[in-house]
Design a protein around this motif. Structure first.
Motif, PDB file in Angstrom:
ATOM      1  N   ASN A  13       1.085  -1.033   0.419  1.00  0.00           N
ATOM      2  CA  ASN A  13      -0.201  -0.359   0.106  1.00  0.00           C
ATOM      3  C   ASN A  13       0.570   1.414   0.100  1.00  0.00           C
ATOM      4  OD1 ASN A  13      -1.925  -1.683   0.240  1.00  0.00           O
ATOM      5  ND2 ASN A  13      -2.051  -1.572   2.342  1.00  0.00           N
ATOM      6  N   GLN A  14       1.738   1.009   0.625  1.00  0.00           N
ATOM      7  CA  GLN A  14       2.836   2.866   0.546  1.00  0.00           C
ATOM      8  C   GLN A  14       3.445   2.197  -0.455  1.00  0.00           C
ATOM      9  OE1 GLN A  14       5.838   1.948   4.221  1.00  0.00           O
ATOM     10  NE2 GLN A  14       4.323   2.813   5.404  1.00  0.00           N
ATOM     11  N   ARG A  15       3.904   1.660  -1.227  1.00  0.00           N
ATOM     12  CA  ARG A  15       4.509   1.823  -2.556  1.00  0.00           C
ATOM     13  C   ARG A  15       3.675   1.687  -2.932  1.00  0.00           C
ATOM     14  NH1 ARG A  15       6.134  -4.050  -5.081  1.00  0.00           N
ATOM     15  NH2 ARG A  15       6.964  -4.471  -2.980  1.00  0.00           N
ATOM     16  N   TYR A  16       2.387   1.437  -3.463  1.00  0.00           N
ATOM     17  CA  TYR A  16       1.215   1.783  -4.194  1.00  0.00           C
ATOM     18  C   TYR A  16       1.507   3.354  -4.316  1.00  0.00           C
ATOM     19  CZ  TYR A  16       0.148  -2.627  -6.262  1.00  0.00           C
ATOM     20  OH  TYR A  16      -0.009  -3.806  -6.303  1.00  0.00           O
ATOM     21  N   GLU A  17       0.610   3.970  -3.052  1.00  0.00           N
ATOM     22  CA  GLU A  17       0.829   5.426  -3.002  1.00  0.00           C
ATOM     23  C   GLU A  17       2.042   6.510  -3.229  1.00  0.00           C
ATOM     24  OE1 GLU A  17      -0.135   8.608   1.284  1.00  0.00           O
ATOM     25  OE2 GLU A  17      -0.311   5.672   1.704  1.00  0.00           O
ATOM     26  N   TRP A  18       3.250   6.329  -2.404  1.00  0.00           N
ATOM     27  CA  TRP A  18       4.411   6.839  -2.723  1.00  0.00           C
ATOM     28  C   TRP A  18       4.857   6.759  -5.146  1.00  0.00           C
ATOM     29  CZ3 TRP A  18       7.100  10.642  -0.865  1.00  0.00           C
ATOM     30  CH2 TRP A  18       6.680  10.565   0.741  1.00  0.00           C
ATOM     31  N   GLU A  19       4.212   5.457  -5.449  1.00  0.00           N
ATOM     32  CA  GLU A  19       4.562   5.454  -6.868  1.00  0.00           C
ATOM     33  C   GLU A  19       3.520   6.791  -7.379  1.00  0.00           C
ATOM     34  OE1 GLU A  19       4.134   1.682  -7.933  1.00  0.00           O
ATOM     35  OE2 GLU A  19       5.344   0.554  -7.500  1.00  0.00           O
ATOM     36  N   ASP A  20       2.386   6.442  -7.338  1.00  0.00           N
ATOM     37  CA  ASP A  20       1.036   7.516  -7.153  1.00  0.00           C
ATOM     38  C   ASP A  20       1.926   9.292  -7.358  1.00  0.00           C
ATOM     39  OD1 ASP A  20      -0.724   5.840  -8.327  1.00  0.00           O
ATOM     40  OD2 ASP A  20      -1.316   5.515  -6.387  1.00  0.00           O
ATOM     41  N   LYS A  21       2.472   9.320  -5.791  1.00  0.00           N
ATOM     42  CA  LYS A  21       3.085  10.832  -6.114  1.00  0.00           C
ATOM     43  C   LYS A  21       4.229  10.971  -6.721  1.00  0.00           C
ATOM     44  CE  LYS A  21       4.124  13.922  -3.101  1.00  0.00           C
ATOM     45  NZ  LYS A  21       3.073  15.115  -3.412  1.00  0.00           N
ATOM     46  N   ALA A  22       5.176   9.680  -6.831  1.00  0.00           N
ATOM     47  CA  ALA A  22       5.980   9.826  -8.183  1.00  0.00           C
ATOM     48  C   ALA A  22       5.747  10.306  -9.558  1.00  0.00           C
ATOM     49  CB  ALA A  22       7.402   8.964  -7.491  1.00  0.00           C
ATOM     50  N   SER A  23       4.677   9.085  -9.943  1.00  0.00           N
ATOM     51  CA  SER A  23       4.039   9.697 -11.233  1.00  0.00           C
ATOM     52  C   SER A  23       4.128  11.138 -11.192  1.00  0.00           C
ATOM     53  CB  SER A  23       2.977   9.249 -11.816  1.00  0.00           C
ATOM     54  OG  SER A  23       3.234   7.245 -11.803  1.00  0.00           O
ATOM     55  N   GLU A  24       3.195  11.962 -10.092  1.00  0.00           N
ATOM     56  CA  GLU A  24       2.791  13.005  -9.915  1.00  0.00           C
ATOM     57  C   GLU A  24       3.611  13.906 -10.209  1.00  0.00           C
ATOM     58  OE1 GLU A  24       1.203  16.646  -8.159  1.00  0.00           O
ATOM     59  OE2 GLU A  24       1.947  15.062  -7.734  1.00  0.00           O
ATOM     60  N   LEU A  25       4.887  13.954  -9.319  1.00  0.00           N
ATOM     61  CA  LEU A  25       5.574  14.812  -9.375  1.00  0.00           C
ATOM     62  C   LEU A  25       6.454  15.050 -10.658  1.00  0.00           C
ATOM     63  CD1 LEU A  25       7.210  14.086  -6.066  1.00  0.00           C
ATOM     64  CD2 LEU A  25       6.486  15.948  -7.307  1.00  0.00           C
ATOM     65  N   THR A  26       6.691  13.392 -11.817  1.00  0.00           N
ATOM     66  CA  THR A  26       7.547  12.996 -12.930  1.00  0.00           C
ATOM     67  C   THR A  26       6.582  14.107 -14.045  1.00  0.00           C
ATOM     68  OG1 THR A  26       7.705  10.845 -12.141  1.00  0.00           O
ATOM     69  CG2 THR A  26       7.876  11.960 -14.552  1.00  0.00           C
ATOM     70  N   GLN A  27       5.278  14.104 -13.608  1.00  0.00           N
ATOM     71  CA  GLN A  27       3.551  14.436 -14.896  1.00  0.00           C
ATOM     72  C   GLN A  27       4.457  16.437 -14.436  1.00  0.00           C
ATOM     73  OE1 GLN A  27       2.455  13.297 -16.932  1.00  0.00           O
ATOM     74  NE2 GLN A  27       1.527  14.885 -17.558  1.00  0.00           N
TER      75      GLN A  27
END
Length: 462
Positions: free
Chosen positions: A296-310
């Motif tokens: 769950n933490q990984r998915y949450e942070w992956e979404d956060k990383a994708s948002e930062l990349t975008q």
């Protein structure tokens, strides 16, 4: 017996004629006493400097009398045959001899050349003047533009590769000049050539500095084309840098000094470094996230990383405040993920420290310069009336009338002064003809000046 006296009328004979004429003059003779054995003697007539002669055979007397009775009025025709004579003024005398004495009659003959050749010379002078005027107003300027254009094109051709945007900009101006010249827009053509010269002078004046900066540009371009940034060509940030870099190269010819281009390239270099730093930090964050065991933490942070990349891909280089906020958020995310202390050591082994994609080579110093430098009337009236109805027609009538005035007034008055009123025209040889030639040339020059003054007056009033 009283001595006889002969009275002549006129007392002197003056003849003004044209070469080739055959003229007859008559004098009357009267005597107080009877005269026998009257003889008429004539001799060659001489010019003022005695260099030319009007032969005596050109003067013939028709049936001269040998005897005159007292108070008898005798007419004596004199024939002047001037077909083979030279132009000039000739003086001499006719001598009447008789047994009791003699009588002399002064004789002056002035000859000039026939009018067709002088008129032709005058017209030739006008034509020469018109040709010079036309060439000066259009042909000369066009030829000067052509020479300058060809010389400058030859000059810039040798530096085509080295000069890059300077050559391109100068070549554009030269093409504009060529098109303007072909369209007879001489002023625009000259302006374009001056612009090309100014661009090329800017290149030559700081040639070594420009070459150093062009190499700097090449390194920045090479850095953008490397694989790690090439895969981000869809990012607005990379597109903006690419556009700014190309624009910096193309705008180099309009800059005052090479230092201005260096400042622009330095800023682009910093922007590329900023993007590389953000991209490296994002990769570090993603690698840290990949090591999280909690799904769950990984998915949450992956979404956060994708948002930062975008967000990174959507930002532009000029949005410095937003870029700083983004960098802050990425660093905060890295610290938060590290705080989870899950497989940090293993994850950090796989982190790319950015050495592969390192920073852009810094701007070269200007001190690194290399050491090289571097019915007829009715029809005519209708035609004039139709021309007068349009602006173009009125202009044509104006120019036509200026030529007619030039010929009839200026040339006509001069021809009258130099030829008609000069009874010995041609006596000075080519000197008289050159005077007519100069008159014709001057008449056209005067007409051209008057036309230009009228044109300038129109321009000033408008």
């Amino acid at each position: 017996m009283a001595q006889a006296e002969v009275v002549t009328n006129p007392k002197a004979i003056t003849v003004n004629a044209t070469k080739g004429d055959s003229i007859t003059r008559t004098i009357t003779l009267r005597t107080t006493e009877k005269i026998n054995t009257l003889k008429i003697v004539n001799s060659d007539l001489l010019s003022a400097d005695n260099s030319t002669v009007l032969a005596a055979r050109a003067i013939k007397f028709t049936s001269p009398p040998t005897q005159i009775n007292p108070q008898e009025l005798i007419s004596l025709p004199i024939q002047f045959d001037l077909h083979n004579s030279s132009s000039g003024e000739f003086t001499g005398e006719i001598v009447l001899t008789y047994e009791a004495g003699e009588k002399t009659v002064p004789l002056i003959v002035r000859l000039k050349d026939p009018w067709p050749l002088p008129l032709t010379v005058l017209v030739l002078g006008i034509i020469i003047g018109m040709a010079v005027s036309a060439y000066s107003s259009q042909g000369k300027l066009s030829d000067e533009v052509t020479v300058n254009l060809e010389n400058l094109r030859t000059q810039i051709a040798a530096d085509k590769v080295e000069a890059r945007s300077f050559w391109s900009r100068a070549d554009i101006y030269l093409n504009i000049a060529k098109q303007a010249r072909d369209a007879k827009q001489i002023v625009e053509a000259q302006a374009a050539i001056n612009n090309a010269k100014e661009v090329w002078h800017t290149w030559l004046k700081q040639r070594p500095d420009w070459q150093i900066l062009f190499r700097y540009y090449d390194k920045l371009r090479e850095r953008l084309d490397r694989e790690d940034l090439k895969e981000d060509t869809s990012a607005l940030y990379i597109q903006g840098i690419d556009r700014d870099l190309e624009q910096a190269l193309q705008n180099a010819p309009v800059l005052s000094t090479a230092n201005e281009l260096q400042q622009v390239l330095d800023k682009i270099s910093q922007q590329i470094n900023t993007y590389i730093q953000l991209k490296t930090q994002l990769e570090k964050l993603k690698n840290l996230i990949a090591g999280l065991e909690d799904i769950n933490q990984r998915y949450e942070w992956e979404d956060k990383a994708s948002e930062l990349t975008q967000r990174l891909h959507m930002l532009m280089p000029a949005q410095e405040a937003e870029l700083q906020n983004l960098q802050s958020e990425i660093n905060t995310g890295i610290e938060k993920v590290k705080a989870l202390e899950i497989q940090i050591l293993d994850v950090e082994k796989g982190i790319d420290d950015g050495s592969e994609v390192g920073m852009v080579i810094q701007a070269p110093s200007v001190s690194e310069k290399e050491a090289y430098q571097v019915p007829f009337l009715t029809k005519t009236g209708k035609a004039i009336a139709s021309l007068w109805q349009t602006a173009n027609g009125r202009l044509k009538l104006f120019y036509l009338s200026s030529y007619l005035i030039s010929f009839t007034v200026l040339a006509g008055s001069g021809f009258n002064q130099l030829y008609w009123t000069k009874p010995t025209f041609g006596a000075n040889g080519w000197g008289d003809y050159f005077a007519l030639l100069a008159l014709g040339f001057g008449a056209e020059a005067t007409r051209n000046v008057v036309t230009q003054v009228a044109r300038k007056a129109d321009e000033s009033s408008s």
